[in-house]
Design an enzyme around this catalytic site. Structure first.
Site, PDB file in Angstrom:
ATOM      1  N   ASP A 158     -56.727  30.595  55.599  1.00  0.00           N
ATOM      2  CA  ASP A 158     -57.813  29.651  55.385  1.00  0.00           C
ATOM      3  C   ASP A 158     -58.466  29.448  56.755  1.00  0.00           C
ATOM      4  O   ASP A 158     -57.872  29.784  57.782  1.00  0.00           O
ATOM      5  CB  ASP A 158     -57.242  28.333  54.848  1.00  0.00           C
ATOM      6  CG  ASP A 158     -58.308  27.274  54.682  1.00  0.00           C
ATOM      7  OD1 ASP A 158     -59.415  27.613  54.229  1.00  0.00           O
ATOM      8  OD2 ASP A 158     -58.043  26.111  55.025  1.00  0.00           O
ATOM      9  N   ASP A 163     -53.803  24.742  54.679  1.00  0.00           N
ATOM     10  CA  ASP A 163     -53.437  23.400  55.152  1.00  0.00           C
ATOM     11  C   ASP A 163     -52.515  22.674  54.183  1.00  0.00           C
ATOM     12  O   ASP A 163     -52.096  21.555  54.459  1.00  0.00           O
ATOM     13  CB  ASP A 163     -54.684  22.566  55.442  1.00  0.00           C
ATOM     14  CG  ASP A 163     -55.532  22.320  54.200  1.00  0.00           C
ATOM     15  OD1 ASP A 163     -56.607  21.745  54.337  1.00  0.00           O
ATOM     16  OD2 ASP A 163     -55.117  22.721  53.090  1.00  0.00           O
ATOM     17  N   ASP A 204     -55.564  23.849  49.440  1.00  0.00           N
ATOM     18  CA  ASP A 204     -55.249  25.225  49.049  1.00  0.00           C
ATOM     19  C   ASP A 204     -53.949  25.325  48.256  1.00  0.00           C
ATOM     20  O   ASP A 204     -53.322  26.386  48.224  1.00  0.00           O
ATOM     21  CB  ASP A 204     -55.152  26.110  50.299  1.00  0.00           C
ATOM     22  CG  ASP A 204     -56.479  26.205  51.021  1.00  0.00           C
ATOM     23  OD1 ASP A 204     -57.485  26.472  50.357  1.00  0.00           O
ATOM     24  OD2 ASP A 204     -56.512  25.989  52.241  1.00  0.00           O
TER      25      ASP A 204
END
Length: 652
Positions: A356, A545, A549
Site C-alpha cells: 500500500d 496499514d 486494507d
C-alpha cells in the site's frame, strides 16, 4: 518429546496475568534445578562403576554386586522415563521415544550390558535437560521482549495520587508516570508532547516524540518529564497483552515441516519397533532354513536394542519446533511479530510483495500545502466534517483549520471515496475527485493532472474547490524496495490515490508496477489476479496499514501490517505485524524465514543421515550401544545448538 511439548503448550496458554507469569517462571526455575540432580547422580554412579570394573575392585566383580550397583544408578533416570512410557501408553500414545528407551535399557540389563543400560537413560536424560533448557531459553527470550509491564501504577483521583495495580485501572482514569518509569497501560497523552523510549516495543534506538492527544502504549519509558496519560484500554486488552498472547499462541500454528514431523513420528516409531523385532526374528528363521548359520540370540538381541536406541526421533521432534520458535524470537527482537511458524515458513516462499502507499511506504503525515477556491468559513465546515475521522488526511485538515461550531448530521464515510454530511440543511461532499464523479458533480478536468493528494469539496451539488496535501516516502522505503528486488522478489504498489501521484512515488522508490485510483475491491481483484498468475511455490504478501486494507490483508497468502501495534484490526487480520513502521523490516522478515527453513532442512538431513548410517552399522554388528546413544542424544543436541543459532545470528 511430543508428550512434553504438549505439556509445555498447555502450561503456557493457561496463564494470562503477570503475577501468574512470575510464579510460573519461579516454578520452572525450581523444576530445572531439580531435573539436574537425577542425571548427575546416575552419571556419577555410572562412571564410578566403570572405574571399579577397569581397576578390578574385588567386591565389584561379583555379578549380583554389579547388578545392584547399576540398578541403583539406573533408578534416578530410568524410573522417570519408564513412568513417562506408561503414562503415554495409558493416554493412547503407545509408540513413543519413552517406550523405545525403556525397551532398549531393560533389554541391555537382560543381556548383562549393565553400563550401557544405565548410559542409555543417563545420557538421554542429560540431553533432555539440556534441550528443555534450550527451549525454555528460547521461550523466555520471546516473552522478555514484551513481558515488561510494571506491577503498579499511580492514578490521580480528585487531585490525590494513589498506587494501584494496572489491572485495577479503568478506562478514563488519569495515570501519572515519572521519567525513567515504564508506562503501565495504554492511553492518550494529556497536556503536552513528550519523549518516550519505545525500544522494547519497536526496536527504535531514538526516543519518539508523542504529541498531546496521541496514543501511548504500555511498556514505553518516559524520557524527560512527568506525563499524564488517560487510560483507553484495560490492562488485559492492552497492545502488549494482545501481542504476548499472540506470540504464545504462535506455537499452535504449525509450519508444514512441523506437521510432517508429527505425522512422521506416529508412523515411524511403530515401524522401527517392528524392524527391531525382525532384526531378532529373521536371522533365527534363516538359521532354521540354513543349519550352517550360527544364530546367537543375545548377539542379535543386542543389535536390535542398538537399533531401537538409534531410532528415537528426538532430534527431529525437538529441533524443528525449536527452530521455528527461535526464528519467532529472533524476529520479535527486531520488531517483527509472527502469528505462527506457518507464516514464518511462508515468508521463505514469497515471490511478490505488494505495498500500500500511504502510511506504508510513505510517512502518512499529511500537511495541507495549498488551498484552491475555498473560504475560511468553508474550511471551518470541512474541518467540522472531518474532525471525528481517524484518517491521517482528516487529521491534517483539522490541524490546518479550526472546526466550525456547527451541527453535522447524517455523516457517512464512503470507503475509497470520502465523506458526506448534512450541515445546516446543505449536503457537503469531501473526498477524492472520484466521489464528485460518482455523485455526478462537474469539476475542472485539470484536477486529474494535479500531482499530489487532493481533497475535493462540493456543497449543494456544486464544486467549491480543493485542498492539496503533501506526503513523503519513509527514509528506508527505497532501501526496502531495492533489497527485495535484489532478492528476485517482485514489488508492486496498489493505492487509492491518483495514478499520477502513485506513479511518481513508485518512480522514486524503484517499483516497476504501480496502480492508482483503486477502491478496496479493486485491490482485492489485483491480489486475486497475482495469486492466480504466480507460480505454485511462490506466494503473494500484502503490506498495508491494517485498517483500510483489511480485506486484502486477509486474502493474501501473507498479510503484513505496518506500524499498527495498537490497532485491533492489524492484530486480528494480519499474519505478521511490523512494529517499527519500517518497510525494510519486510525484507528482514523474508530473510529470517529463508534462514529458518534452511536450518530446519539442515537438521532433517543431518539427523536422518546419521541415524540411517548408525542403524545399518548396528544391524551389521559394527556399531555398539555407545555409538547408538550418540546417534540419538548427541545428534539431538547438535540439532538443538544449530537451531539456537537463529536466536543470535538470524541472518547468517
Amino acid at each position: 518429546m511430543i508428550h512434553s511439548q504438549e505439556h509445555e503448550n498447555t502450561h503456557c496458554h493457561s496463564h494470562g496475568c503477570s503475577c501468574c507469569d512470575d510464579a510460573n517462571q519461579h516454578v520452572h526455575a525450581q523444576e530445572e534445578e531439580m531435573s539436574w540432580w537425577k542425571p548427575a547422580l546416575s552419571l556419577v554412579l555410572l562412571l564410578t562403576g566403570i572405574v571399579m570394573s577397569a581397576t578390578d575392585v574385588q567386591w565389584f566383580q561379583n555379578g549380583w554386586a554389579r547388578l545392584i550397583w547399576y540398578a541403583v544408578a539406573w533408578l534416578p533416570t530410568g524410573f522417570g522415563v519408564l513412568r513417562e512410557a506408561f503414562e503415554s501408553i495409558r493416554e493412547g500414545d503407545v509408540f513413543n521415544e519413552f517406550l523405545l528407551m525403556s525397551l532398549a535399557s531393560i533389554g541391555a540389563f537382560a543381556i548383562g550390558e549393565y553400563p550401557e543400560a544405565v548410559a542409555v537413560m543417563t545420557l538421554y536424560c542429560i540431553g533432555e535437560a539440556l534441550q528443555d533448557r534450550a527451549v525454555s531459553r528460547a521461550r523466555s527470550n520471546v516473552k522478555s521482549l514484551i513481558a515488561f509491564r510494571p506491577d503498579h501504577a499511580v492514578v490521580i483521583i480528585n487531585g490525590e495520587r494513589h498506587t494501584v495495580e494496572p489491572a485495577d485501572l479503568k478506562v478514563g482514569d488519569t495515570v501519572e508516570v515519572k521519567p525513567g518509569e515504564r508506562v503501565p497501560i495504554d492511553g492518550i497523552l494529556k497536556e503536552r508532547a513528550a519523549a518516550f523510549d519505545t525500544a522494547a516495543l519497536t526496536g527504535e534506538s531514538v526516543p519518539r516524540i508523542i504529541e498531546d492527544g496521541d496514543e501511548v502504549l504500555a511498556g514505553m519509558i518516559v524520557c524527560e518529564s512527568i506525563v499524564h496519560i488517560q487510560v483507553t484500554r484495560q490492562a488485559s486488552e492492552s497492545a502488549v497483552s494482545r501481542i504476548l498472547h499472540m506470540v504464545e499462541e504462535a506455537a499452535e500454528r504449525k509450519a508444514p515441516a512441523e506437521l510432517f514431523i508429527r505425522r512422521f513420528a506416529r508412523i515411524y516409531t511403530p515401524a522401527v519397533v517392528g524392524l527391531a523385532a525382525l532384526v531378532v526374528a529373521v536371522p533365527w528363521f534363516y538359521s532354521i532354513a540354513n543349519p550352517s548359520f550360527s544364530y546367537i540370540f543375545t548377539e542379535w538381541l543386542h543389535r536390535a536394542l542398538i537399533f531401537l536406541v538409534i531410532s528415537c526421533p528426538c532430534a527431529l521432534v525437538i529441533s524443528i519446533p525449536l527452530s521455528y520458535f527461535a526464528g519467532i524470537g529472533a524476529a520479535s527482537r527486531r520488531g517483527i511479530l509472527f502469528k505462527g511458524s506457518n507464516y514464518l515458513d511462508a515468508m521463505a516462499q514469497i515471490g511478490t510483495v505488494v505495498f500500500d502507499k500511504t502510511g506504508t511506504l510513505t510517512t502518512g503525515n499529511f500537511a495541507v500545502s495549498q488551498v484552491h477556491g475555498l473560504t475560511d468559513e468553508q474550511l471551518a465546515i470541512i474541518a467540522a466534517i472531518e474532525q471525528d475521522s481517524p484518517h491521517s488526511i482528516a487529521q491534517a485538515i483539522t490541524n490546518y483549520h479550526k472546526p466550525a461550531d456547527v451541527k453535522v448530521d447524517n455523516l457517512k464515510n464512503i470507503a475509497g471515496y470520502g465523506m458526506s454530511a448534512i450541515v445546516e440543511g446543505d449536503t457537503w461532499l469531501v473526498g477524492t475527485p472520484r466521489l464528485l464523479r460518482h455523485e455526478h458533480i462537474d469539476f475542472p478536468p485539470e484536477l486529474n493532472e494535479v500531482v499530489g493528494t487532493i481533497v475535493t469539496v462540493a456543497a449543494c451539488g456544486k464544486y467549491l474547490g480543493y485542498l492539496l496535501l503533501n506526503d513523503k516516502p519513509k527514509e528506508d522505503a527505497g532501501m526496502a524496495v531495492t533489497g527485495l528486488n535484489r532478492m528476485g522478489i517482485e514489488t508492486v504498489m496498489l493505492s487509492g490515490d491518483k495514478q499520477s501521484l502513485v506513479s511518481q512515488v513508485a518512480g522514486q522508490l524503484g517499483i516497476s508496477k504501480a496502480y492508482g485510483d483503486l477502491l478496496p475491491q479493486d485491490k482485492v481483484d489485483h491480489i486475486e489476479q497475482m495469486m492466480t498468475r504466480n507460480e505454485k511455490n511462490k506466494q503473494v504478501a500484502f503490506v498495508g496499514d491494517g485498517i483500510n486494507d483489511a480485506p486484502v490483508l486477509a486474502m493474501s497468502d501473507v498479510g503484513i501490517a505496518m506500524g499498527a501495534l495498537g490497532s485491533d484490526m492489524a492484530i486480528e487480520t494480519a499474519d505478521v505485524v511490523i512494529q517499527t513502521d519500517q518497510p525494510s523490516r519486510v525484507k528482514d522478515a523474508i530473510t529470517l524465514g529463508c534462514r529458518t527453513r534452511q536450518v530446519v532442512r539442515q537438521n532433517i538431513i543431518f539427523a536422518i543421515g546419521i541415524k540411517v548410517l548408525i542403524m545399518i552399522l548396528g544391524v551389521l554388528g559394527v556399531a555398539n550401544m555407545w555409538e547408538a546413544v550418540f546417534a540419538d542424544v548427541g545428534v539431538a543436541l547438535l540439532c538443538v545448538l544449530n537451531s539456537l543459532r537463529l536466536m543470535h545470528h538470524p541472518g547468517q
